[in-house]
Motif scaffolding. Structure first.
Motif, mmCIF file in Angstrom:
data_model
loop_
_atom_site.group_PDB
_atom_site.id
_atom_site.type_symbol
_atom_site.label_atom_id
_atom_site.label_comp_id
_atom_site.label_asym_id
_atom_site.label_seq_id
_atom_site.Cartn_x
_atom_site.Cartn_y
_atom_site.Cartn_z
ATOM 1 N N GLU A 7 2.534 -2.074 -0.546
ATOM 2 C CA GLU A 7 2.014 -2.592 0.767
ATOM 3 C C GLU A 7 0.537 -2.003 0.910
ATOM 4 O O GLU A 7 0.045 -2.369 2.070
ATOM 5 N N GLY A 8 0.175 -1.296 0.102
ATOM 6 C CA GLY A 8 -1.173 -0.363 0.090
ATOM 7 C C GLY A 8 -1.316 0.872 0.220
ATOM 8 O O GLY A 8 -2.042 1.469 0.310
ATOM 9 N N ALA A 9 -0.092 1.483 0.471
ATOM 10 C CA ALA A 9 -0.064 2.786 0.800
ATOM 11 C C ALA A 9 -0.415 3.686 -0.785
ATOM 12 O O ALA A 9 -0.122 3.298 -1.491
ATOM 13 N N ARG A 10 -0.562 4.850 -0.522
ATOM 14 C CA ARG A 10 -0.922 5.791 -1.621
ATOM 15 C C ARG A 10 -0.366 7.204 -1.434
ATOM 16 O O ARG A 10 -0.331 7.638 -0.519
ATOM 17 N N VAL A 11 0.198 7.802 -2.485
ATOM 18 C CA VAL A 11 0.776 9.238 -2.344
ATOM 19 C C VAL A 11 -0.046 10.051 -2.233
ATOM 20 O O VAL A 11 -1.215 10.179 -2.976
ATOM 21 N N VAL A 12 -0.018 10.841 -1.061
ATOM 22 C CA VAL A 12 -1.022 11.858 -1.026
ATOM 23 C C VAL A 12 -0.310 13.282 -1.102
ATOM 24 O O VAL A 12 -1.078 14.494 -1.372
ATOM 25 N N ALA A 13 0.954 13.606 -1.225
ATOM 26 C CA ALA A 13 1.577 14.881 -1.412
ATOM 27 C C ALA A 13 3.018 14.824 -1.573
ATOM 28 O O ALA A 13 3.684 13.895 -1.075
#
Length: 92
Positions: free
Chosen positions: A73-79
């Motif tokens: 859905e467009g999210a990106r892993v940041v941590a």
């Protein structure tokens, strides 16, 4: 990366941990009321990942399909914070 949790399962024990155990502040389920992922509020563990143009969510790391759905859905892993994966979801 640092380590928190928020209603995610401990992969070693198979038990669900609370976001607060990892220093995370779970606001509400995301995207639906019954979802395992949580909108994550500001805390010492999340300040550097907050963005006015995105929603910070956390999903139990063992919930790979939920994480994959959010990324599709467009999210990106940041941590990664303990047993939780934090993702940044762009706001439309």
């Amino acid at each position: 990366m640092s380590e928190p949790s928020a209603n995610g399962a401990d992969p070693a024990a198979g038990q669900v941990t609370n976001a607060s155990d990892a220093g995370l502040y779970a606001v509400r389920p995301y995207p639906d009321p019954g979802s395992v992922c949580q909108v994550i509020g500001e805390s010492d563990a999340t300040r550097e990942f907050l963005d006015d143009a995105a929603l910070l969510i956390g999903c139990p790391t063992q919930q790979r399909s939920a994480i994959a759905d959010r990324m599709n859905e467009g999210a990106r892993v940041v941590a990664q914070v303990r047993q939780w994966t934090l993702l940044s979801v762009p706001m439309r």
